[in-house]
Design a protein around this motif. Sequence first.
Motif, PDB file in Angstrom:
ATOM      1  N   LYS A  62       0.845  -1.212   0.000  1.00  0.00           N
ATOM      2  CA  LYS A  62       0.000   0.000   0.000  1.00  0.00           C
ATOM      3  C   LYS A  62       0.873   1.252   0.000  1.00  0.00           C
ATOM      4  N   LEU A  63       1.932   1.240   0.796  1.00  0.00           N
ATOM      5  CA  LEU A  63       2.850   2.382   0.834  1.00  0.00           C
ATOM      6  C   LEU A  63       3.589   2.526  -0.494  1.00  0.00           C
ATOM      7  N   ASP A  65       2.591   1.652  -3.381  1.00  0.00           N
ATOM      8  CA  ASP A  65       1.657   2.109  -4.415  1.00  0.00           C
ATOM      9  C   ASP A  65       1.536   3.635  -4.445  1.00  0.00           C
ATOM     10  N   ILE A  66       1.696   4.286  -3.297  1.00  0.00           N
ATOM     11  CA  ILE A  66       1.671   5.753  -3.254  1.00  0.00           C
ATOM     12  C   ILE A  66       2.795   6.304  -4.117  1.00  0.00           C
ATOM     13  N   LYS A  70       3.194   8.071  -8.445  1.00  0.00           N
ATOM     14  CA  LYS A  70       3.917   9.295  -8.791  1.00  0.00           C
ATOM     15  C   LYS A  70       4.971   9.028  -9.868  1.00  0.00           C
ATOM     16  N   ASN A 105      10.125  11.036  -0.828  1.00  0.00           N
ATOM     17  CA  ASN A 105       9.350   9.806  -0.795  1.00  0.00           C
ATOM     18  C   ASN A 105      10.023   8.698  -0.004  1.00  0.00           C
ATOM     19  N   ARG A 112       6.188   6.089   7.533  1.00  0.00           N
ATOM     20  CA  ARG A 112       4.892   5.392   7.534  1.00  0.00           C
ATOM     21  C   ARG A 112       5.051   3.897   7.810  1.00  0.00           C
TER      22      ARG A 112
END
Length: 136
Positions: A62-63, A65-66, A70, A105, A112
């Motif tokens: 999930k992280l 994919d952020i 981009k 990033n 996170r």
Amino acid sequence: MSLVKIVDQPIDVDGLTKSLIHNEYGGLDIFLGTIRQFTDEIETEKIEYTTYKSMAEKEMQKLADIVLAKDMDVVMVHRVGELQLGEVAVFIGVSAPHRAEAFENCQMLIDRLKKTVPIWKKEYDKDKIRWGGLGE
């Protein structure tokens, strides 16, 4: 490109770094988390990491994919098991068109990961055993 995994063997820092080098990207940022001897006055001898692998990898993805959204590449690998001083516990790498995006990033991912991914650590200190995990 993304690679997200939990491993129980030493992390191949050189191989993972090479996987992030591409002609179309000019910025590459890597974060390595290692086992340190001292946290303030507390002396650590070793750390044991545990996790629920499939859940942790799902949260890590999930992280990732952020960052993928981009148009950047990302590698996130966390080691579990017993680690000694100096060993690499986590590798996070971001390859991006420019350095600022890679720095930003990569930091977001480690911050996170520590807050949301179910990985727990058992720290063996000189005088006691301490448990830590999410949010530390």
